[in-house]
Design a protein around this motif. Structure first.
Motif, PDB file in Angstrom:
ATOM      1  N   GLY A  93     101.326 -91.256-118.502  1.00 49.35           N
ATOM      2  CA  GLY A  93     100.407 -91.921-117.593  1.00 49.35           C
ATOM      3  C   GLY A  93     100.889 -93.285-117.151  1.00 49.35           C
ATOM      4  O   GLY A  93     100.079 -94.140-116.785  1.00 49.35           O
ATOM      5  N   VAL A  94     102.200 -93.517-117.165  1.00 45.36           N
ATOM      6  CA  VAL A  94     102.754 -94.807-116.753  1.00 45.36           C
ATOM      7  C   VAL A  94     102.870 -94.855-115.232  1.00 45.36           C
ATOM      8  O   VAL A  94     103.515 -93.996-114.630  1.00 45.36           O
ATOM      9  N   PRO A  95     102.284 -95.835-114.569  1.00 46.03           N
ATOM     10  CA  PRO A  95     102.411 -95.937-113.110  1.00 46.03           C
ATOM     11  C   PRO A  95     103.870 -96.118-112.703  1.00 46.03           C
ATOM     12  O   PRO A  95     104.567 -96.985-113.235  1.00 46.03           O
ATOM     13  N   HIS A  96     104.323 -95.313-111.772  1.00 43.62           N
ATOM     14  CA  HIS A  96     105.705 -95.417-111.314  1.00 43.62           C
ATOM     15  C   HIS A  96     105.837 -94.785-109.939  1.00 43.62           C
ATOM     16  O   HIS A  96     105.001 -93.988-109.518  1.00 43.62           O
ATOM     17  N   VAL A  97     106.893 -95.169-109.248  1.00 43.69           N
ATOM     18  CA  VAL A  97     107.202 -94.599-107.944  1.00 43.69           C
ATOM     19  C   VAL A  97     108.719 -94.563-107.800  1.00 43.69           C
ATOM     20  O   VAL A  97     109.419 -95.448-108.298  1.00 43.69           O
ATOM     21  N   LEU A  98     109.217 -93.527-107.185  1.00 40.92           N
ATOM     22  CA  LEU A  98     110.648 -93.422-106.913  1.00 40.92           C
ATOM     23  C   LEU A  98     110.931 -94.005-105.540  1.00 40.92           C
ATOM     24  O   LEU A  98     110.109 -93.888-104.619  1.00 40.92           O
ATOM     25  N   VAL A  99     112.087 -94.621-105.403  1.00 46.19           N
ATOM     26  CA  VAL A  99     112.426 -95.249-104.136  1.00 46.19           C
ATOM     27  C   VAL A  99     113.797 -94.761-103.674  1.00 46.19           C
ATOM     28  O   VAL A  99     114.731 -94.664-104.475  1.00 46.19           O
ATOM     29  N   LEU A 100     113.907 -94.390-102.407  1.00 47.10           N
ATOM     30  CA  LEU A 100     115.109 -93.851-101.755  1.00 47.10           C
ATOM     31  C   LEU A 100     115.435 -92.431-102.194  1.00 47.10           C
ATOM     32  O   LEU A 100     116.006 -91.665-101.431  1.00 47.10           O
ATOM     33  N   ARG A 101     115.108 -92.082-103.415  1.00 50.11           N
ATOM     34  CA  ARG A 101     115.345 -90.722-103.908  1.00 50.11           C
ATOM     35  C   ARG A 101     114.050 -90.153-104.459  1.00 50.11           C
ATOM     36  O   ARG A 101     113.103 -90.875-104.726  1.00 50.11           O
ATOM     37  N   THR A 102     114.030 -88.842-104.676  1.00 48.27           N
ATOM     38  CA  THR A 102     112.829 -88.201-105.192  1.00 48.27           C
ATOM     39  C   THR A 102     113.211 -87.115-106.182  1.00 48.27           C
ATOM     40  O   THR A 102     114.320 -86.573-106.128  1.00 48.27           O
ATOM     41  N   ASP A 103     112.295 -86.817-107.090  1.00 48.46           N
ATOM     42  CA  ASP A 103     112.484 -85.659-107.968  1.00 48.46           C
ATOM     43  C   ASP A 103     111.591 -84.508-107.532  1.00 48.46           C
ATOM     44  O   ASP A 103     111.530 -83.476-108.184  1.00 48.46           O
TER      45      ASP A 103
ATOM     46  N   LEU B 297     111.852-102.696-119.690  1.00 47.39           N
ATOM     47  CA  LEU B 297     110.941-103.228-118.674  1.00 47.39           C
ATOM     48  C   LEU B 297     109.485-103.082-119.127  1.00 47.39           C
ATOM     49  O   LEU B 297     108.677-104.008-118.972  1.00 47.39           O
ATOM     50  N   LEU B 298     109.151-101.932-119.691  1.00 47.50           N
ATOM     51  CA  LEU B 298     107.781-101.707-120.141  1.00 47.50           C
ATOM     52  C   LEU B 298     107.389-102.687-121.240  1.00 47.50           C
ATOM     53  O   LEU B 298     106.230-103.105-121.332  1.00 47.50           O
ATOM     54  N   ALA B 299     108.346-103.040-122.080  1.00 50.55           N
ATOM     55  CA  ALA B 299     108.062-103.974-123.172  1.00 50.55           C
ATOM     56  C   ALA B 299     107.657-105.349-122.650  1.00 50.55           C
ATOM     57  O   ALA B 299     107.048-106.142-123.380  1.00 50.55           O
ATOM     58  N   ARG B 300     107.992-105.632-121.404  1.00 55.29           N
ATOM     59  CA  ARG B 300     107.615-106.908-120.787  1.00 55.29           C
ATOM     60  C   ARG B 300     106.290-106.799-120.037  1.00 55.29           C
ATOM     61  O   ARG B 300     105.944-107.683-119.261  1.00 55.29           O
ATOM     62  N   ARG B 301     105.565-105.720-120.284  1.00 56.15           N
ATOM     63  CA  ARG B 301     104.223-105.532-119.742  1.00 56.15           C
ATOM     64  C   ARG B 301     104.174-105.579-118.220  1.00 56.15           C
ATOM     65  O   ARG B 301     103.304-106.201-117.618  1.00 56.15           O
ATOM     66  N   VAL B 302     105.157-104.936-117.593  1.00 56.42           N
ATOM     67  CA  VAL B 302     105.118-104.827-116.135  1.00 56.42           C
ATOM     68  C   VAL B 302     103.929-103.958-115.727  1.00 56.42           C
ATOM     69  O   VAL B 302     103.426-103.143-116.507  1.00 56.42           O
ATOM     70  N   ASP B 303     103.458-104.151-114.516  1.00 57.34           N
ATOM     71  CA  ASP B 303     102.311-103.391-114.021  1.00 57.34           C
ATOM     72  C   ASP B 303     102.689-101.981-113.574  1.00 57.34           C
ATOM     73  O   ASP B 303     101.807-101.156-113.315  1.00 57.34           O
ATOM     74  N   GLY B 304     103.969-101.726-113.426  1.00 61.11           N
ATOM     75  CA  GLY B 304     104.435-100.413-113.014  1.00 61.11           C
ATOM     76  C   GLY B 304     105.933-100.445-112.801  1.00 61.11           C
ATOM     77  O   GLY B 304     106.546-101.515-112.834  1.00 61.11           O
ATOM     78  N   LEU B 305     106.521 -99.276-112.612  1.00 59.58           N
ATOM     79  CA  LEU B 305     107.970 -99.151-112.466  1.00 59.58           C
ATOM     80  C   LEU B 305     108.329 -98.586-111.096  1.00 59.58           C
ATOM     81  O   LEU B 305     107.691 -97.648-110.613  1.00 59.58           O
ATOM     82  N   VAL B 306     109.375 -99.145-110.511  1.00 57.91           N
ATOM     83  CA  VAL B 306     109.991 -98.595-109.302  1.00 57.91           C
ATOM     84  C   VAL B 306     111.377 -98.118-109.713  1.00 57.91           C
ATOM     85  O   VAL B 306     112.189 -98.906-110.193  1.00 57.91           O
ATOM     86  N   LEU B 307     111.643 -96.844-109.543  1.00 60.16           N
ATOM     87  CA  LEU B 307     112.893 -96.235-110.009  1.00 60.16           C
ATOM     88  C   LEU B 307     113.774 -95.874-108.824  1.00 60.16           C
ATOM     89  O   LEU B 307     113.388 -95.073-107.975  1.00 60.16           O
ATOM     90  N   ALA B 308     114.976 -96.456-108.787  1.00 66.40           N
ATOM     91  CA  ALA B 308     115.885 -96.197-107.674  1.00 66.40           C
ATOM     92  C   ALA B 308     117.004 -95.240-108.052  1.00 66.40           C
ATOM     93  O   ALA B 308     117.788 -94.855-107.194  1.00 66.40           O
ATOM     94  N   GLY B 309     117.085 -94.845-109.300  1.00 63.98           N
ATOM     95  CA  GLY B 309     118.203 -94.000-109.716  1.00 63.98           C
ATOM     96  C   GLY B 309     117.794 -92.620-110.157  1.00 63.98           C
ATOM     97  O   GLY B 309     118.442 -92.021-111.009  1.00 63.98           O
ATOM     98  N   SER B 310     116.703 -92.092-109.614  1.00 68.22           N
ATOM     99  CA  SER B 310     116.174 -90.829-110.095  1.00 68.22           C
ATOM    100  C   SER B 310     117.028 -89.635-109.687  1.00 68.22           C
ATOM    101  O   SER B 310     117.468 -89.524-108.550  1.00 68.22           O
TER     102      SER B 310
END
Length: 331
Positions: free
Chosen positions: A142-152, A115-128
């Protein structure tokens, strides 16, 4: 560890936040002469820091694309979550791109890099996972990201209140007179499982009902796990009168296991699921379930991602219990 100096290392040595370090080292911004910026540049030179081109391009440049990483799209919850994220991104003039990684934590970094190789503006992670190495790596880079439904418990996350959801499901069964309540919380590596089980325990303690640990059966999240664990639970503890399952697929598996053992839902067994997926209302015996407001979670996730929040920022949506025919009073 590969020994690579990260932006987080630079920030720590300079005594500033990661975002401050990132701005100080971004060549596209006017050169800052502040004391903090000078410390950052000195720390970067001292440590031999090499800027991560992929990560820095995410911060600014605006491809208008959000990367979403899920375990699988065959999972109804993950599909619903992605659809909500896709719709919310579209409202913001963005495009959501999805990649799948399964439950193997070793596959997550590769899927994220694709996904990062496609120059996305950030990542949403649902499987954390709670011990997720991927989120630690993204924070360090320093990669922008957010977890969704779950958290670490560290990275920004948009979640539903799983403890409250587990409490509502169990309280519903207790109010109907059930005391022998089985629980399929899902896998122990997921914050959802721990939260929903904690809510179950809180409701039981509030009602002064002891939790029989033999009725608590960690499992996967799928239908097959629900059927296998449901069969073992009901066969081993035939006095069980109700089961709270941590998602609707698990609940469907429990209902199938009960049928195989000659037990009728809800006459002989009450069942409560979680997420309130579309199948809940389509069953011959509609399923009582805890509703998760996926659109609200998606909105909060993208808001956190846009704010480039650091640290354990959390947005918490409120679940709702939806009673249906699968649960009934013992009276």
């Amino acid at each position: 560890m590969d020994g690579r100096v990260t932006l987080r290392d630079v920030a720590a040595q300079a005594g500033v936040s990661v975002s401050t370090a990132s701005r100080a080292l971004d060549e596209r911004l006017p050169l800052s002469r502040s004391a903090a910026a000078e410390r950052v540049r000195a720390a970067a030179a001292d440590l031999g820091y090499q800027r991560d081109i992929t990560a820095s391009s995410l911060r600014r440049g605006g491809s208008g694309t959000i990367g979403v990483l899920v375990p699988r799209l065959s999972d109804t919850v993950m599909a619903l979550m992605f659809e909500a994220l896709y719709a919310e991104a579209a409202q913001l003039g963005q495009f959501a791109l999805v990649s799948v990684c399964g439950d193997d934590p070793g596959r997550e970094p590769q899927a994220a890099e694709q996904l990062l190789a496609r120059r996305v503006d950030g990542l949403v992670l649902a499987g954390s996972r709670l011990d997720d190495a991927l989120t630690a790596s993204l924070r360090a880079r320093g990669v922008p990201h957010v977890l969704v439904l779950r958290t670490d418990g560290v990275s920004p996350s948009a979640v539903c209140d799983d403890e409250l959801g587990g409490y509502l499901a169990t309280r519903h069964l207790l109010d109907m007179g059930h005391r022998r309540i089985g629980v399929l919380p899902g896998p122990v590596f997921a914050s959802t499982a721990r939260g929903r089980l904690a809510g179950h325990r809180r409701a039981m303690a509030e009602a002064a009902v002891a939790v029989d640990e033999g009725l608590v059966r960690p499992s996967g999240f799928g239908y097959d796990a629900g059927e296998a664990e449901g069969r073992a639970l009901l066969a081993g503890h035939p006095d069980t009168t109700a089961v709270f399952a941590a998602n609707d697929d698990l609940a469907l598996g429990v209902m199938s296991a009960a049928r195989g053992l000659g037990r009728s839902v809800p006459d002989d067994l009450s069942v409560v699921g979680y997420n309130d997926t579309p199948v809940a209302t389509a069953l011959p015996v509609p399923l009582t379930s805890v509703r998760v407001p996926f659109p609200e979670v998606a909105t909060q996730a993208l808001r956190l991602l846009a704010s480039d929040a650091e640290g354990p920022s959390r947005a918490v949506a409120v679940p709702t219990l939806i009673p249906r025919e699968s649960s009934r009073s013992l009276a």
